[in-house]
Design a protein around this motif. Structure first.
Motif, PDB file in Angstrom:
ATOM      1  N   LYS A 174       0.830  -1.254  -0.003  1.00  0.00           N
ATOM      2  CA  LYS A 174      -0.059  -0.052   0.169  1.00  0.00           C
ATOM      3  C   LYS A 174       0.870   1.276   0.053  1.00  0.00           C
ATOM      4  O   LYS A 174       1.900   1.136   0.419  1.00  0.00           O
ATOM      5  CB  LYS A 174      -1.008  -0.095   1.140  1.00  0.00           C
ATOM      6  CG  LYS A 174      -2.091  -1.078   1.141  1.00  0.00           C
ATOM      7  CD  LYS A 174      -3.110  -0.829   2.041  1.00  0.00           C
ATOM      8  CE  LYS A 174      -4.354  -1.738   1.859  1.00  0.00           C
ATOM      9  NZ  LYS A 174      -5.412  -1.382   2.599  1.00  0.00           N
ATOM     10  N   ILE A 175       0.321   2.401  -0.437  1.00  0.00           N
ATOM     11  CA  ILE A 175       0.986   3.616  -0.521  1.00  0.00           C
ATOM     12  C   ILE A 175       1.807   4.223   0.797  1.00  0.00           C
ATOM     13  O   ILE A 175       3.004   4.393   0.896  1.00  0.00           O
ATOM     14  CB  ILE A 175       0.299   4.702  -0.894  1.00  0.00           C
ATOM     15  CG1 ILE A 175      -0.382   4.562  -2.316  1.00  0.00           C
ATOM     16  CG2 ILE A 175       1.064   6.028  -0.880  1.00  0.00           C
ATOM     17  CD1 ILE A 175      -1.184   5.639  -2.776  1.00  0.00           C
ATOM     18  N   ASP A 176       0.973   3.799   1.899  1.00  0.00           N
ATOM     19  CA  ASP A 176       1.525   4.332   3.207  1.00  0.00           C
ATOM     20  C   ASP A 176       2.098   3.107   3.966  1.00  0.00           C
ATOM     21  O   ASP A 176       2.683   3.144   5.232  1.00  0.00           O
ATOM     22  CB  ASP A 176       0.727   4.821   4.028  1.00  0.00           C
ATOM     23  CG  ASP A 176      -0.599   4.120   4.287  1.00  0.00           C
ATOM     24  OD1 ASP A 176      -0.734   2.910   3.724  1.00  0.00           O
ATOM     25  OD2 ASP A 176      -1.407   4.082   5.691  1.00  0.00           O
ATOM     26  N   SER A 177       2.533   1.968   3.518  1.00  0.00           N
ATOM     27  CA  SER A 177       3.010   0.791   4.205  1.00  0.00           C
ATOM     28  C   SER A 177       3.475  -0.397   3.482  1.00  0.00           C
ATOM     29  O   SER A 177       3.103  -0.884   2.367  1.00  0.00           O
ATOM     30  CB  SER A 177       1.703   0.261   4.995  1.00  0.00           C
ATOM     31  OG  SER A 177       1.978  -0.905   5.864  1.00  0.00           O
ATOM     32  N   ASN A 178       4.616  -0.681   4.023  1.00  0.00           N
ATOM     33  CA  ASN A 178       5.268  -2.042   3.163  1.00  0.00           C
ATOM     34  C   ASN A 178       5.372  -3.131   4.357  1.00  0.00           C
ATOM     35  O   ASN A 178       6.289  -3.915   4.428  1.00  0.00           O
ATOM     36  CB  ASN A 178       6.350  -1.853   2.553  1.00  0.00           C
ATOM     37  CG  ASN A 178       7.560  -1.338   3.272  1.00  0.00           C
ATOM     38  OD1 ASN A 178       7.350  -0.946   4.590  1.00  0.00           O
ATOM     39  ND2 ASN A 178       8.547  -1.131   2.816  1.00  0.00           N
ATOM     40  N   ASP A 179       4.473  -3.074   5.635  1.00  0.00           N
ATOM     41  CA  ASP A 179       4.972  -4.043   6.840  1.00  0.00           C
ATOM     42  C   ASP A 179       4.838  -5.400   6.412  1.00  0.00           C
ATOM     43  O   ASP A 179       4.069  -5.844   5.280  1.00  0.00           O
ATOM     44  CB  ASP A 179       3.736  -3.630   7.755  1.00  0.00           C
ATOM     45  CG  ASP A 179       3.545  -2.292   8.338  1.00  0.00           C
ATOM     46  OD1 ASP A 179       4.637  -1.706   8.044  1.00  0.00           O
ATOM     47  OD2 ASP A 179       2.370  -1.963   8.688  1.00  0.00           O
ATOM     48  N   SER A 193       5.249  -3.898  12.011  1.00  0.00           N
ATOM     49  CA  SER A 193       4.964  -2.772  11.883  1.00  0.00           C
ATOM     50  C   SER A 193       5.272  -1.684  13.267  1.00  0.00           C
ATOM     51  O   SER A 193       5.244  -2.176  14.338  1.00  0.00           O
ATOM     52  CB  SER A 193       3.479  -2.467  11.644  1.00  0.00           C
ATOM     53  OG  SER A 193       3.250  -1.062  11.485  1.00  0.00           O
ATOM     54  N   SER A 195       3.998   1.183  13.389  1.00  0.00           N
ATOM     55  CA  SER A 195       2.866   2.378  13.241  1.00  0.00           C
ATOM     56  C   SER A 195       1.764   1.771  14.112  1.00  0.00           C
ATOM     57  O   SER A 195       1.002   0.705  13.972  1.00  0.00           O
ATOM     58  CB  SER A 195       2.320   2.648  11.948  1.00  0.00           C
ATOM     59  OG  SER A 195       1.133   3.312  12.185  1.00  0.00           O
ATOM     60  N   ARG A 197      -1.234   3.278  14.541  1.00  0.00           N
ATOM     61  CA  ARG A 197      -2.440   3.068  13.637  1.00  0.00           C
ATOM     62  C   ARG A 197      -2.479   1.882  12.647  1.00  0.00           C
ATOM     63  O   ARG A 197      -3.789   1.100  12.615  1.00  0.00           O
ATOM     64  CB  ARG A 197      -2.592   4.178  12.846  1.00  0.00           C
ATOM     65  CG  ARG A 197      -3.601   4.480  11.893  1.00  0.00           C
ATOM     66  CD  ARG A 197      -3.505   5.547  10.981  1.00  0.00           C
ATOM     67  NE  ARG A 197      -2.263   5.542  10.235  1.00  0.00           N
ATOM     68  CZ  ARG A 197      -2.388   4.864   9.154  1.00  0.00           C
ATOM     69  NH1 ARG A 197      -3.215   4.154   8.577  1.00  0.00           N
ATOM     70  NH2 ARG A 197      -1.154   5.016   8.355  1.00  0.00           N
ATOM     71  N   ARG A 198      -1.309   1.716  12.158  1.00  0.00           N
ATOM     72  CA  ARG A 198      -1.572   0.193  11.246  1.00  0.00           C
ATOM     73  C   ARG A 198      -1.947  -0.900  11.860  1.00  0.00           C
ATOM     74  O   ARG A 198      -2.747  -1.949  11.560  1.00  0.00           O
ATOM     75  CB  ARG A 198      -0.500   0.204  10.252  1.00  0.00           C
ATOM     76  CG  ARG A 198      -0.349   1.456   9.364  1.00  0.00           C
ATOM     77  CD  ARG A 198       0.535   1.150   8.194  1.00  0.00           C
ATOM     78  NE  ARG A 198       2.041   0.849   8.415  1.00  0.00           N
ATOM     79  CZ  ARG A 198       3.003   1.959   8.781  1.00  0.00           C
ATOM     80  NH1 ARG A 198       2.491   3.127   8.427  1.00  0.00           N
ATOM     81  NH2 ARG A 198       4.095   1.480   9.062  1.00  0.00           N
TER      82      ARG A 198
END
Length: 214
Positions: A174-179, A193, A195, A197-198
């Motif tokens: 995803k744009i905001d994540s590569n967890d 992660s 984050s 939030r994630r």
């Protein structure tokens, strides 16, 4: 972070009746027993509870005996999704056991281990547009299947009726994540992660799916 997932045996996770009293007792009278440190409602769906477990490091030798001890506080995160599904941070198995015993004895809350069904794992991979890094699979007879040979079949609707995923590790695209997320059939979930939030979004998604299943 690694978590073990549980479902409530009966009813709802009714924690609020005694939580303030328990937290007050922790702050005013710290004991050697496990206790609730804090409780925070993160959203309409997620509640965050922190348990405090007093422990001690012990050094010594088998023949010479204990030489020194050092007391420390271990804090364990617990997340409740929709009063049904519970994620307990898994640092040591005995810590998890102590929390389960405390919930049962102090709050009359009984939890049971749950499994993450193959369809839930498929839904999670699809939701996160996951790039599968590792896939451990068995067929319906329980025989091990080479995951690399069936990974291309994951998008098929029939996959869950033909195979069972024992574990899967995938990278979020995803744009905001590569967890990196790992799911295990025995009810464990691991994420790298950083984050909050994630992580909360992951618990909300998986918890909702598990809550819908039997």
């Amino acid at each position: 972070m690694k978590f073990k997932i549980f479902k409530l045996q009966d009813g709802n996770f009714s924690f609020e009746r005694n939580i303030l009293k328990k937290a007050f007792n922790f702050l005013m009278h710290r004991t050697e027993e496990i206790s609730v440190f804090s409780q925070t409602k993160l959203s309409d769906h997620i509640e965050h509870i922190v348990f405090h477990i007093p422990d001690e490091y012990i050094t010594g030798t088998k023949k010479g005996g204990i030489e020194s001890t050092q007391h420390f506080s271990q804090f364990i995160n617990l997340f409740v999704i929709d009063n049904k599904v519970v994620f307990i941070e898994e640092i040591k198995k005995n810590y998890t056991k102590l929390i389960l015993e405390n919930l049962n004895s102090q709050f009359a809350i009984s939890l049971k281990e749950c499994i993450i069904e193959t369809q839930i794992m498929k839904d999670c991979i699809e939701h996160y547009n996951g790039n599968v890094k590792q896939l451990d699979v068995t067929d319906k007879h329980g025989d091990i299947v080479d995951g690399t040979e069936v990974i291309h079949l994951l998008p098929n609707n029939s996959f869950a009726s033909e195979y069972e995923i024992e574990s899967v590790a995938f990278q979020v695209r995803k744009i905001d994540s590569n967890d990196l997320i790992s799911l295990y059939r025995n009810g464990r979930i691991i994420t790298d992660s950083s984050s909050e939030r994630r992580i909360f979004e992951l618990f909300d998604f998986v918890g909702d799916k598990i809550g819908e299943s039997n």
